[in-house]
Design a protein around this motif. Structure first.
Motif, PDB file in Angstrom:
ATOM      1  N   ILE A 294       0.846  -1.184   0.000  1.00 32.79           N
ATOM      2  CA  ILE A 294       0.000   0.000   0.000  1.00 32.79           C
ATOM      3  C   ILE A 294       0.887   1.240   0.000  1.00 32.79           C
ATOM      4  CG2 ILE A 294      -1.882   1.224   1.145  1.00 32.79           C
ATOM      5  CD1 ILE A 294      -2.631  -1.577   0.195  1.00 32.79           C
ATOM      6  N   GLU A 295       0.691   2.106  -0.988  1.00 29.89           N
ATOM      7  CA  GLU A 295       1.560   3.274  -1.138  1.00 29.89           C
ATOM      8  C   GLU A 295       0.852   4.557  -0.704  1.00 29.89           C
ATOM      9  OE1 GLU A 295       4.145   3.814  -4.721  1.00 29.89           O
ATOM     10  OE2 GLU A 295       2.828   5.546  -5.047  1.00 29.89           O
ATOM     11  N   VAL A 296       1.582   5.361   0.101  1.00 29.59           N
ATOM     12  CA  VAL A 296       1.087   6.667   0.548  1.00 29.59           C
ATOM     13  C   VAL A 296       2.179   7.704   0.322  1.00 29.59           C
ATOM     14  CG1 VAL A 296      -0.442   5.681   2.301  1.00 29.59           C
ATOM     15  CG2 VAL A 296       1.914   6.298   2.908  1.00 29.59           C
ATOM     16  N   HIS A 297       1.777   8.983   0.322  1.00 32.92           N
ATOM     17  CA  HIS A 297       2.813  10.017   0.250  1.00 32.92           C
ATOM     18  C   HIS A 297       2.503  11.250   1.093  1.00 32.92           C
ATOM     19  CE1 HIS A 297       0.345  12.082  -2.812  1.00 32.92           C
ATOM     20  NE2 HIS A 297       1.092  13.139  -2.586  1.00 32.92           N
ATOM     21  N   ASN A 298       1.410  11.221   1.885  1.00 31.85           N
ATOM     22  CA  ASN A 298       1.143  12.315   2.828  1.00 31.85           C
ATOM     23  C   ASN A 298       0.297  11.805   3.989  1.00 31.85           C
ATOM     24  OD1 ASN A 298      -1.636  12.367   2.018  1.00 31.85           O
ATOM     25  ND2 ASN A 298      -1.083  13.670   0.277  1.00 31.85           N
ATOM     26  N   ALA A 299       0.155  12.653   5.008  1.00 29.17           N
ATOM     27  CA  ALA A 299      -0.527  12.241   6.235  1.00 29.17           C
ATOM     28  C   ALA A 299      -2.004  11.912   5.992  1.00 29.17           C
ATOM     29  CB  ALA A 299      -0.394  13.337   7.290  1.00 29.17           C
ATOM     30  N   LYS A 300      -2.640  12.632   5.090  1.00 32.41           N
ATOM     31  CA  LYS A 300      -4.040  12.359   4.779  1.00 32.41           C
ATOM     32  C   LYS A 300      -4.211  10.947   4.230  1.00 32.41           C
ATOM     33  CE  LYS A 300      -7.978  14.299   2.229  1.00 32.41           C
ATOM     34  NZ  LYS A 300      -8.418  15.380   1.305  1.00 32.41           N
TER      35      LYS A 300
ATOM     36  N   ASP B  80       5.313  12.957  -5.299  1.00 32.38           N
ATOM     37  CA  ASP B  80       3.886  13.258  -5.387  1.00 32.38           C
ATOM     38  C   ASP B  80       3.403  12.847  -6.784  1.00 32.38           C
ATOM     39  OD1 ASP B  80       1.395  14.501  -5.805  1.00 32.38           O
ATOM     40  OD2 ASP B  80       1.896  16.156  -4.465  1.00 32.38           O
ATOM     41  N   LEU B  81       2.500  11.892  -6.858  1.00 31.09           N
ATOM     42  CA  LEU B  81       2.064  11.389  -8.165  1.00 31.09           C
ATOM     43  C   LEU B  81       1.170  12.362  -8.923  1.00 31.09           C
ATOM     44  CD1 LEU B  81       1.420   7.616  -7.400  1.00 31.09           C
ATOM     45  CD2 LEU B  81       3.402   8.671  -8.481  1.00 31.09           C
ATOM     46  N   HIS B  82       0.707  13.399  -8.263  1.00 35.16           N
ATOM     47  CA  HIS B  82      -0.071  14.419  -8.967  1.00 35.16           C
ATOM     48  C   HIS B  82       0.849  15.365  -9.743  1.00 35.16           C
ATOM     49  CE1 HIS B  82      -3.492  12.915  -6.876  1.00 35.16           C
ATOM     50  NE2 HIS B  82      -3.135  13.377  -5.702  1.00 35.16           N
ATOM     51  N   THR B  83       1.965  15.724  -9.134  1.00 36.72           N
ATOM     52  CA  THR B  83       2.882  16.690  -9.744  1.00 36.72           C
ATOM     53  C   THR B  83       4.221  16.075 -10.145  1.00 36.72           C
ATOM     54  OG1 THR B  83       3.855  17.290  -7.610  1.00 36.72           O
ATOM     55  CG2 THR B  83       1.882  18.496  -8.290  1.00 36.72           C
ATOM     56  N   PHE B  84       4.495  14.894  -9.604  1.00 35.80           N
ATOM     57  CA  PHE B  84       5.767  14.179  -9.783  1.00 35.80           C
ATOM     58  C   PHE B  84       6.953  14.944  -9.190  1.00 35.80           C
ATOM     59  CE2 PHE B  84       3.597  10.892 -11.699  1.00 35.80           C
ATOM     60  CZ  PHE B  84       4.456   9.874 -12.091  1.00 35.80           C
ATOM     61  N   SER B  85       6.681  15.872  -8.269  1.00 37.14           N
ATOM     62  CA  SER B  85       7.741  16.547  -7.536  1.00 37.14           C
ATOM     63  C   SER B  85       8.162  15.682  -6.347  1.00 37.14           C
ATOM     64  CB  SER B  85       7.264  17.911  -7.047  1.00 37.14           C
ATOM     65  OG  SER B  85       6.167  17.763  -6.154  1.00 37.14           O
ATOM     66  N   ILE B  86       9.391  15.909  -5.881  1.00 41.16           N
ATOM     67  CA  ILE B  86       9.975  15.120  -4.793  1.00 41.16           C
ATOM     68  C   ILE B  86      10.025  15.948  -3.512  1.00 41.16           C
ATOM     69  CG2 ILE B  86      12.145  14.148  -3.943  1.00 41.16           C
ATOM     70  CD1 ILE B  86      10.956  12.249  -5.840  1.00 41.16           C
ATOM     71  N   ASN B  87       9.667  15.322  -2.376  1.00 43.64           N
ATOM     72  CA  ASN B  87       9.870  15.937  -1.071  1.00 43.64           C
ATOM     73  C   ASN B  87      10.319  14.829  -0.111  1.00 43.64           C
ATOM     74  OD1 ASN B  87       9.713  17.097   1.519  1.00 43.64           O
ATOM     75  ND2 ASN B  87       8.118  18.514   0.863  1.00 43.64           N
ATOM     76  N   LYS B  88      11.636  14.648  -0.036  1.00 43.82           N
ATOM     77  CA  LYS B  88      12.175  13.572   0.791  1.00 43.82           C
ATOM     78  C   LYS B  88      11.872  13.786   2.276  1.00 43.82           C
ATOM     79  CE  LYS B  88      16.185  12.059  -1.933  1.00 43.82           C
ATOM     80  NZ  LYS B  88      17.658  11.858  -1.876  1.00 43.82           N
ATOM     81  N   ILE B  89      12.037  15.010   2.738  1.00 47.89           N
ATOM     82  CA  ILE B  89      11.897  15.254   4.174  1.00 47.89           C
ATOM     83  C   ILE B  89      10.461  15.006   4.628  1.00 47.89           C
ATOM     84  CG2 ILE B  89      11.978  17.074   5.941  1.00 47.89           C
ATOM     85  CD1 ILE B  89      14.517  18.095   4.565  1.00 47.89           C
TER      86      ILE B  89
END
Length: 495
Positions: free
Chosen positions: A159-165, A184-193
């Motif tokens: 199961i893949e997630v990328h934010n708290a929501k 972020d799969l919507h924008t494909f930008s990266i935020n490692k932290i």
């Protein structure tokens, strides 16, 4: 409504019919030993374009297995990633005893059966595909159906997630395996932290889960950070596909993750939280004595109202040509005095010098300091060390006058210091417009040194600065911190 790139992928994917096949291979569920390494067969992506020609998926899979891969991920999406279910089938047929993951954008129950039929042992289910009140892919109810259908067929869902929501969204599943995607799969930008900081959230809400880090692995040092923070493994594709020796590269990555896990140092885990906090990360640099260190520590503890394990840092300069030089012996004495103040991080500031670098690394390994600030980085080798293979906590400090002065950096965040003949500690500011222009390049974690003080701290916050490295503005004389100035600064800093 799912926006942008993810929506385009799903719309294109919906045009393809479900394919039929007969499975002839046994199921091979994953074995979750540490580190759990998923190595990916991936030809292209919307962000990177063509990554590498893969003429034989089964041969690439073998090189991954030779390097210690726990599972092989096969990207099966055709239009944006140039993958195919036949790649998955060929890989499984050649490696029947290995665990194979179908990496795809699954929305329909029939796709779970399709995955099984073509030889998958695992399937990726992406939370972002299903979340949202007006979701056109069935919402949580559909995700739960897909999850349960996977289990029914003996497949292991990732199961893949990328934010708290999304973490809250998937928590009722109580999934065995969760991946945090830094992209972020919507924008494909990266935020490692942001991705690193999600780990704590998942560990609290899903204590039963193994948690892996996905995307943006670019060198072995990234593996050190992932292991050090506490992840159970990684999913890595582009970095390995591009490499001419993926077996050896994966071995090095595995060793780095293990090294990170074995290190008791918690610098990154704490600093990433500080960088995402409202208050930010404060470092008082140029400490030269136990007296000043204790004064600063007490002031920080009294003024910084934070529930975090660590609240701020003190910096010690190892460069002998600095007027604030502090010897290793004195640093050890200061560290001993600071044992009564465990919420304060200790950082050694190092220039590009092999002897100085080795002294700092030894202090780190002895537990005297928590991290190295590498001052004046301009290339991948620093102080005789290849930073891409580092096995210690560090961050880079670049001297900046104009935006072009900042090159590619390896550390999770980068400190921007002003240019001067001193190379730092001059009290000179970086122009605000220059800082603003570097927001995106620093992944919106602006960390600033040089001329930070009472007069500009609020303006720096408005620009979006997350780390404040302050030195000369808090002194009564060079190398001597001033209690009154520190008190006034902290009053403004916390207001």
């Amino acid at each position: 409504m799912i926006p942008t790139i993810l929506k385009k992928i799903l719309q294109t994917k919906a045009k393809y019919p479900i394919l039929k096949a007969t499975r002839t291979t046994k199921l091979t569920p994953p074995k979750f030993s540490f580190p759990f390494l998923i190595a990916e067969i991936k030809r292209a992506s919307p962000s990177a374009g063509d990554i590498g020609a893969i003429n034989s998926p089964k041969d690439l899979a073998q090189s991954y297995l030779n390097g210690g891969a726990s599972a092989i991920s096969v990207l099966c999406e055709k239009d944006f990633f140039k993958g195919d279910l036949e790649d998955l089938r060929a890989t499984k047929l050649s490696h029947e005893n290995s665990t194979i993951l179908r990496k795809d954008f699954i929305t329909e129950l029939d796709q779970i059966q399709e995955s099984y039929d073509f030889g998958a042992d695992m399937v990726l289910l992406i939370a972002a595909v299903f979340i949202g009140d007006d979701n056109e892919n069935g919402g949580f109810a559909r995700l739960k159906q897909l999850y349960e259908e996977s289990l029914k067929l003996g497949l292991t869902p990732l199961i893949e997630v990328h934010n708290a929501k999304e973490v809250d969204f998937i928590t009722p599943l109580q999934a065995t395996l969760i991946g945090i995607n830094s992209r972020d799969l919507h924008t494909f930008s990266i935020n490692k932290i942001q991705a690193y900081n999600l780990l704590d959230c998942i560990q609290k809400t899903n204590p039963q889960s193994k948690i892996i880090f996905e995307s943006s692995i670019e060198c072995s040092f990234d593996g050190f950070v992932v292991g050090n923070i506490g992840f159970d493994g990684i999913l890595c594709g582009s970095y390995l596909v591009r490499d001419s020796a993926p077996t050896q590269t994966l071995k090095c990555l595995k060793d780095s993750i293990i090294s990170g896990k074995q290190s008791p140092n918690t610098f990154y885990r704490n600093v990433f939280k500080l960088l995402d906090s409202k208050q930010g990360f404060l470092k008082i640099c140029g400490i030269t004595s136990s007296e000043d260190a204790l004064m600063c520590a007490k002031a920080l503890e009294s003024n910084l109202n934070s529930p975090l394990e660590k609240i701020a840092a003190l910096g010690f300069i190892l460069a002998k040509d600095s007027p604030r030089f502090t010897s290793p012996k004195t640093i050890k004495e200061i560290a001993k005095a600071l044992q009564a103040h465990p919420k304060i991080l200790k950082i050694a500031v190092v220039k590009d010098d092999q002897e100085m670098m080795q002294i700092a690394i030894n202090l780190y390994k002895e537990g005297i300091i928590d991290a190295l600030q590498l001052h004046g980085v301009s290339q991948k080798s620093f102080g005789g060390v290849d930073l891409k293979n580092a096995n210690f906590a560090f961050y880079e400090a670049w001297n900046i006058e104009k935006p072009e002065d900042l090159g590619d950096f390896i550390s999770p965040f980068v400190l921007l210091d002003s240019k001067s003949t001193l190379g730092g500690g001059s009290g000179k500011n970086i122009a605000p417009k220059t800082l603003e222009s570097l927001q995106e390049k620093t992944n919106h974690y602006l960390c600033v040194a040089g001329g930070v003080g009472i007069s500009n701290i609020q303006d720096l916050r408005k620009i979006g600065v997350k780390m404040f490295d302050v030195n000369s503005s808090l002194e009564s004389s060079i190398g001597k911190k001033d209690q009154q100035k520190i008190s006034e600064f902290l009053k403004i800093f916390t207001s």
